[in-house]
Design a protein around this motif. Structure first.
Motif, PDB file in Angstrom:
ATOM      1  N   GLU A 121       0.817  -1.211   0.000  1.00 60.36           N
ATOM      2  CA  GLU A 121       0.000   0.000   0.000  1.00 60.36           C
ATOM      3  C   GLU A 121       0.856   1.268   0.000  1.00 60.36           C
ATOM      4  O   GLU A 121       0.420   2.315  -0.477  1.00 60.36           O
ATOM      5  CB  GLU A 121      -0.959   0.008   1.202  1.00 60.36           C
ATOM      6  CG  GLU A 121      -0.307  -0.075   2.554  1.00 60.36           C
ATOM      7  CD  GLU A 121      -0.159  -1.497   3.053  1.00 60.36           C
ATOM      8  OE1 GLU A 121      -0.064  -1.662   4.287  1.00 60.36           O
ATOM      9  OE2 GLU A 121      -0.140  -2.421   2.220  1.00 60.36           O
ATOM     10  N   TRP A 122       2.086   1.196   0.542  1.00 64.97           N
ATOM     11  CA  TRP A 122       2.954   2.371   0.551  1.00 64.97           C
ATOM     12  C   TRP A 122       3.401   2.760  -0.848  1.00 64.97           C
ATOM     13  O   TRP A 122       3.802   3.902  -1.082  1.00 64.97           O
ATOM     14  CB  TRP A 122       4.193   2.133   1.416  1.00 64.97           C
ATOM     15  CG  TRP A 122       3.923   2.023   2.879  1.00 64.97           C
ATOM     16  CD1 TRP A 122       2.691   2.029   3.492  1.00 64.97           C
ATOM     17  CD2 TRP A 122       4.890   1.887   3.923  1.00 64.97           C
ATOM     18  NE1 TRP A 122       2.834   1.894   4.845  1.00 64.97           N
ATOM     19  CE2 TRP A 122       4.170   1.805   5.152  1.00 64.97           C
ATOM     20  CE3 TRP A 122       6.280   1.821   3.949  1.00 64.97           C
ATOM     21  CZ2 TRP A 122       4.812   1.660   6.374  1.00 64.97           C
ATOM     22  CZ3 TRP A 122       6.926   1.682   5.169  1.00 64.97           C
ATOM     23  CH2 TRP A 122       6.204   1.602   6.365  1.00 64.97           C
ATOM     24  N   MET A 123       3.339   1.819  -1.760  1.00 60.81           N
ATOM     25  CA  MET A 123       3.814   2.068  -3.125  1.00 60.81           C
ATOM     26  C   MET A 123       2.744   2.697  -4.006  1.00 60.81           C
ATOM     27  O   MET A 123       3.038   3.124  -5.127  1.00 60.81           O
ATOM     28  CB  MET A 123       4.285   0.748  -3.756  1.00 60.81           C
ATOM     29  CG  MET A 123       5.299  -0.011  -2.914  1.00 60.81           C
ATOM     30  SD  MET A 123       6.743   0.993  -2.487  1.00 60.81           S
ATOM     31  CE  MET A 123       7.470   1.210  -4.102  1.00 60.81           C
ATOM     32  N   ARG A 124       1.506   2.769  -3.509  1.00 61.40           N
ATOM     33  CA  ARG A 124       0.438   3.377  -4.308  1.00 61.40           C
ATOM     34  C   ARG A 124       0.668   4.875  -4.447  1.00 61.40           C
ATOM     35  O   ARG A 124       1.028   5.544  -3.475  1.00 61.40           O
ATOM     36  CB  ARG A 124      -0.918   3.109  -3.658  1.00 61.40           C
ATOM     37  CG  ARG A 124      -1.296   1.633  -3.609  1.00 61.40           C
ATOM     38  CD  ARG A 124      -2.531   1.407  -2.753  1.00 61.40           C
ATOM     39  NE  ARG A 124      -2.812  -0.017  -2.576  1.00 61.40           N
ATOM     40  CZ  ARG A 124      -3.611  -0.512  -1.645  1.00 61.40           C
ATOM     41  NH1 ARG A 124      -4.220   0.317  -0.790  1.00 61.40           N
ATOM     42  NH2 ARG A 124      -3.806  -1.811  -1.554  1.00 61.40           N
ATOM     43  N   PRO A 125       0.468   5.439  -5.628  1.00 59.64           N
ATOM     44  CA  PRO A 125       0.756   6.859  -5.876  1.00 59.64           C
ATOM     45  C   PRO A 125       0.027   7.808  -4.940  1.00 59.64           C
ATOM     46  O   PRO A 125       0.565   8.840  -4.548  1.00 59.64           O
ATOM     47  CB  PRO A 125       0.315   7.067  -7.337  1.00 59.64           C
ATOM     48  CG  PRO A 125       0.380   5.708  -7.953  1.00 59.64           C
ATOM     49  CD  PRO A 125       0.021   4.753  -6.868  1.00 59.64           C
ATOM     50  N   ASN A 142       2.127  10.564   1.929  1.00 62.82           N
ATOM     51  CA  ASN A 142       3.564  10.472   2.154  1.00 62.82           C
ATOM     52  C   ASN A 142       3.907  10.354   3.631  1.00 62.82           C
ATOM     53  O   ASN A 142       4.777   9.575   4.033  1.00 62.82           O
ATOM     54  CB  ASN A 142       4.247  11.705   1.550  1.00 62.82           C
ATOM     55  CG  ASN A 142       5.754  11.656   1.645  1.00 62.82           C
ATOM     56  OD1 ASN A 142       6.332  11.844   2.699  1.00 62.82           O
ATOM     57  ND2 ASN A 142       6.411  11.396   0.527  1.00 62.82           N
ATOM     58  N   HIS A 143       3.195  11.129   4.490  1.00 57.25           N
ATOM     59  CA  HIS A 143       3.539  11.147   5.910  1.00 57.25           C
ATOM     60  C   HIS A 143       3.099   9.885   6.651  1.00 57.25           C
ATOM     61  O   HIS A 143       3.452   9.703   7.822  1.00 57.25           O
ATOM     62  CB  HIS A 143       2.942  12.382   6.595  1.00 57.25           C
ATOM     63  CG  HIS A 143       1.446  12.402   6.620  1.00 57.25           C
ATOM     64  ND1 HIS A 143       0.686  12.750   5.526  1.00 57.25           N
ATOM     65  CD2 HIS A 143       0.571  12.106   7.621  1.00 57.25           C
ATOM     66  CE1 HIS A 143      -0.585  12.682   5.847  1.00 57.25           C
ATOM     67  NE2 HIS A 143      -0.691  12.294   7.101  1.00 57.25           N
ATOM     68  N   GLU A 144       2.335   9.017   5.973  1.00 58.46           N
ATOM     69  CA  GLU A 144       1.947   7.757   6.587  1.00 58.46           C
ATOM     70  C   GLU A 144       2.900   6.625   6.223  1.00 58.46           C
ATOM     71  O   GLU A 144       2.770   5.513   6.723  1.00 58.46           O
ATOM     72  CB  GLU A 144       0.509   7.404   6.189  1.00 58.46           C
ATOM     73  CG  GLU A 144      -0.525   8.381   6.754  1.00 58.46           C
ATOM     74  CD  GLU A 144      -1.950   8.015   6.400  1.00 58.46           C
ATOM     75  OE1 GLU A 144      -2.180   6.845   5.998  1.00 58.46           O
ATOM     76  OE2 GLU A 144      -2.841   8.873   6.524  1.00 58.46           O
ATOM     77  N   ARG A 145       3.861   6.913   5.334  1.00 55.40           N
ATOM     78  CA  ARG A 145       4.947   5.974   5.069  1.00 55.40           C
ATOM     79  C   ARG A 145       6.020   6.158   6.136  1.00 55.40           C
ATOM     80  O   ARG A 145       6.075   7.178   6.807  1.00 55.40           O
ATOM     81  CB  ARG A 145       5.556   6.221   3.688  1.00 55.40           C
ATOM     82  CG  ARG A 145       4.603   6.050   2.512  1.00 55.40           C
ATOM     83  CD  ARG A 145       5.357   6.255   1.209  1.00 55.40           C
ATOM     84  NE  ARG A 145       4.529   6.009   0.036  1.00 55.40           N
ATOM     85  CZ  ARG A 145       3.916   6.947  -0.667  1.00 55.40           C
ATOM     86  NH1 ARG A 145       4.071   8.224  -0.307  1.00 55.40           N
ATOM     87  NH2 ARG A 145       3.177   6.648  -1.701  1.00 55.40           N
ATOM     88  N   ALA A 146       6.891   5.176   6.282  1.00 55.01           N
ATOM     89  CA  ALA A 146       7.972   5.283   7.254  1.00 55.01           C
ATOM     90  C   ALA A 146       8.976   6.344   6.818  1.00 55.01           C
ATOM     91  O   ALA A 146       9.180   6.594   5.623  1.00 55.01           O
ATOM     92  CB  ALA A 146       8.679   3.938   7.405  1.00 55.01           C
ATOM     93  N   ALA A 147       9.578   6.992   7.802  1.00 57.18           N
ATOM     94  CA  ALA A 147      10.641   7.971   7.576  1.00 57.18           C
ATOM     95  C   ALA A 147      11.842   7.566   8.426  1.00 57.18           C
ATOM     96  O   ALA A 147      11.734   6.689   9.304  1.00 57.18           O
ATOM     97  CB  ALA A 147      10.162   9.369   7.956  1.00 57.18           C
TER      98      ALA A 147
END
Length: 370
Positions: free
Chosen positions: A71-75, A79-84
């Motif tokens: 799901e992180w790869m979906r356009p 962005n802020h819900e992906r890992a940093a």
């Protein structure tokens, strides 16, 4: 996954060397829920973030190339819900299966017309705002950094580098410190190449703590990192003479374990520092102006030409710098504009969720539940 007790287990000891907050992992119900949902997974910390994926670690110097959740790869995935960098995740083999809740974060509005948030670093205890005492020195940009840091839960510390270059025409240290005296943050002038000089930062670099460096290219972040490491690990570069700007010697965010037991996150120079709309001007270094504003005659005073404006009166008395007020007004408008965009985005998301539920209900009524 390593056991949550005892605290002295070898696995926990290795995790703590890269910042694992043992007590919070045990006591936080959200963390425990995530750990129990994925009983076969193990915790790891994001140490590098690239466009193509992540590098994580479950011990110092234990780099693992990790695969992102689909799901992180979906356009359109936020962005802020992906890992940093600095985030804690759960790994199943080399696959990231969960992002653990953040304790703190520093964010900015992403470049472009559409509203997006970008996480610069997560789970940090302090933010070192690194600014050179050369042409890089700009109090207004420092105030902008402090605004972004203010609401994220981490302690801001202003680090003025290149204090050793004053004989070459740099900014006067005493004048710089006096000009920043109203900021609600510690301010230090240092020689980033001298370990004794940067020892003033040691209170924020104890074992288990996490610190992120932010600042423009050429400010001395990588030089400071090398000095704290005691080794030339990060590339450094010369700055241009006409504007004191440097090339991006740091090309991606990276978390590094220091000999002190602290974790340091170095970041590339950032040209754009847009608010997210979640900032609080009082917490972002403008508490004194906010307090003055409460004394204005009109509650909706814009601090321009209204009679009885306590803020303008402070400027006229020489108690408030006119440039600082102008920057406050500019940032206030930017925060308000970003807040409007954020509210619209959240409303659209809520409406989409309601419409989605209504659609599913109609489909279920027509075709039955599946």
């Amino acid at each position: 996954m390593p056991p949550e007790t005892p605290d002295s287990s070898p696995e926990i000891a290795l995790l703590r060397r890269i910042g694992w907050p043992f007590a919070e992992a045990v006591d936080d119900p959200d963390w425990q829920a995530a750990l129990q949902t994925h009983p076969g997974a193990r915790p790891a910390r994001v140490v590098e973030q690239h466009r193509s994926g992540y590098v994580v670690a479950d011990a110092p110097d234990a780099a693992i190339k990790a695969e992102s959740p689909p799901e992180w790869m979906r356009p359109r995935f936020p962005n802020h819900e992906r890992a940093a960098v600095g985030d804690w995740v759960l790994l199943d083999g080399r696959k990231i299966v969960a992002l653990l809740p953040r304790r703190t974060a520093i964010k900015r509005g992403a470049a472009g017309e559409h509203y997006h948030q970008q996480v610069i670093a997560a789970n940090i205890d302090a933010v070192f705002v690194v600014v050179g005492l050369d042409d890089d020195f700009n109090p207004r940009r420092i105030e902008r950094y402090l605004l972004l840091v203010g609401g994220g839960g981490a302690q801001p510390v202003v680090v003025l580098t290149k204090a050793d270059k004053l004989d070459e025409g740099g900014t006067d240290v005493e004048a710089a410190l006096a000009g920043l005296s109203k900021l609600d943050a510690p301010v230090f002038a240092v020689n980033a190449k001298d370990r004794a000089s940067v020892a003033v930062l040691d209170p924020w670099l104890g074992a288990g703590s996490s610190v992120v460096l932010v600042g423009s290219s050429g400010a001395g972040k990588s030089t400071l990192t090398n000095t704290l490491l005691g080794a030339e690990k990060m590339k450094t570069g010369a700055v241009r003479e006409h504007d004191s700007r440097g090339r991006h010697t740091t090309t991606h965010r990276a978390l590094i374990a220091l000999p002190s037991g602290a974790c340091l996150i170095d970041t590339p120079g950032m040209r754009e520092l847009k608010p997210t709309g979640e900032e609080d001007l009082a917490e972002g270094g403008f508490a004194d102006i906010e307090a003055l504003a409460e004394q204005c005659k009109f509650r909706d005073c814009s601090h321009q030409r209204e009679p009885g404006c306590a803020v303008r009166a402070a400027v006229e008395r020489g108690e408030l710098d006119a440039g600082r007020l102008a920057n406050y007004l500019k940032l206030r408008d930017e925060v308000a504009g970003a807040a409007d965009k954020l509210a619209t985005r959240l409303a659209d998301k809520a409406n989409a969720r309601v419409l989605g539920k209504a659609l599913h209900k109609r489909l279920d009524e027509k075709y039955g539940k599946h």
